[in-house]
Design a protein around this motif. Sequence first.
Motif, mmCIF file in Angstrom:
data_model
loop_
_atom_site.group_PDB
_atom_site.id
_atom_site.type_symbol
_atom_site.label_atom_id
_atom_site.label_comp_id
_atom_site.label_asym_id
_atom_site.label_seq_id
_atom_site.Cartn_x
_atom_site.Cartn_y
_atom_site.Cartn_z
ATOM 1 N N ASP A 1 0.822 -1.211 0.000
ATOM 2 C CA ASP A 1 0.000 0.000 0.000
ATOM 3 C C ASP A 1 0.860 1.266 0.000
ATOM 4 N N LEU A 2 1.986 1.179 -0.740
ATOM 5 C CA LEU A 2 2.843 2.358 -0.874
ATOM 6 C C LEU A 2 2.458 3.174 -2.095
ATOM 7 N N ILE A 3 1.807 2.537 -3.049
ATOM 8 C CA ILE A 3 1.387 3.257 -4.250
ATOM 9 C C ILE A 3 -0.086 2.962 -4.518
ATOM 10 N N VAL A 4 -0.697 3.844 -5.299
ATOM 11 C CA VAL A 4 -2.115 3.711 -5.608
ATOM 12 C C VAL A 4 -2.332 2.495 -6.507
#
Lengths: 198, 263
Positions: A45-48
């Motif tokens: 969940d570090l990037i969309v």
Amino acid sequence: MTTLRLQDFQILSLKPLNIEVKDEILFLSGPSGAGKSLLLRAITDLIVHKGDAYLDEKNCNDIHPVQWRKWVGFLPAESSWWMDKVGDHFSKKDNPYLALLNLPDDCFSWDVSRCSTGEKQRLAIARLLALQPKVLLLDEPTASLDPVSVMAVESIIKNYSSEFNAPVIWVSHDKLQIKRLKQREFEINNNEIEEVVA
Amino acid sequence: MNVISLSPFDLSMAALLVLLLALLSLILKLNLASRIVIAAIRTVVQLLLIGLVLKALFAQISLLWVSALSIVMLLIAGREVMARQQRRFGGLWGYGLGTLSMFVSSFTLTVYALIVIVGTDPWYTPQYSIPLLGMMLGNTMTGVSLALDNLTTSAWRQREVIEARLILGQDWRTAIGDITRDSVRIGMIPMINAMAAAGIVSLPGMMTGQILSGTEPMEAVKYQILIMFLITAGTGFAAMLATWIGARHLFDDRQRLRLERLS
């Protein structure tokens, strides 16, 4: 036992991914730039991303992001260090993984700037495992290591997975390594992620 | 004491020095001659204009006109903050962040100074309110732009570190904590240095101006102390506010680092 489940999980132009990973080591291979690292970053969940990730049927979106990242232990291909001393990056002073990775007791007093790439990588693995994540996402964890350390890391991860019943997703280009350890293998090719059947 | 009025001839003697400098830089090929001349002309025109505006403003004490001029000053300062940043937030944020921080800090502190400290009647008396606000904005502008510039540039450069800290389970505040602390510090240092050096190394401009125009030195000193305190507090609060809001906006609601929000 922990289960990581991805449902219609999608980044970039990759086809939506539906997959369930239990206490096993799942290898992810494919050409550079195919999106392997991005996929791991999205699961952390570090990037969309589109679609949902579940850990034991708890949806990522319902879990506080800090908690989620503590459960999902991601090891980036290159480790990052922001303090001068190695030990300042560890919350606990006793770390059982240091010895297994052939790192001496006094390594906490080392200057980060004087560590080799391989030392930093082994330290990063010890740092991550000490947080006891439920899932491991490893991005080429042994690419910068000597053969002895590669063996050490392989057995540590194998033991960690079976001891804590932890799902492991392992990105690797090393065919022999995949052969040695794999329980399942997926390959990204032409925007599709498909299981490699032996 | 009487003020010795400066004649146009006196000022042109000063202008001669600037022209001499421009000539010298032309000979030395510094590529500065035209910039010096243009900047000098801007100084004359802009200051004459503001002189006329102030003269008109002082003649009729109106809250409406004071507010109008204050807003114009704020908007120009906001534009200046934005222009001084290498990497700024995209869209309305780029302009709004600095402007909002300066508005909150400078306007509040100026009103506070006028009502509580100086006690002018009415509180918005332009002879006091406009110069005070101008000094506040001018310095806050520097502080806010230094702080924001450091925040965005450092976040850009240290992307891997910030994300590595998020990965290890730190919240956004901790993950970017070193950078925000540095940014606030960098924004405040010029004022702290100015306070420390005031009177020893330099005679502050406002005080010098007051003394030149005939104010008794101790009165000028007292006003200078007031101004220094106000400016330091205003700069500090604005730098903190801008840095905090800016840092928060670098992350989304899932605490992901969103550097694409910088343009």
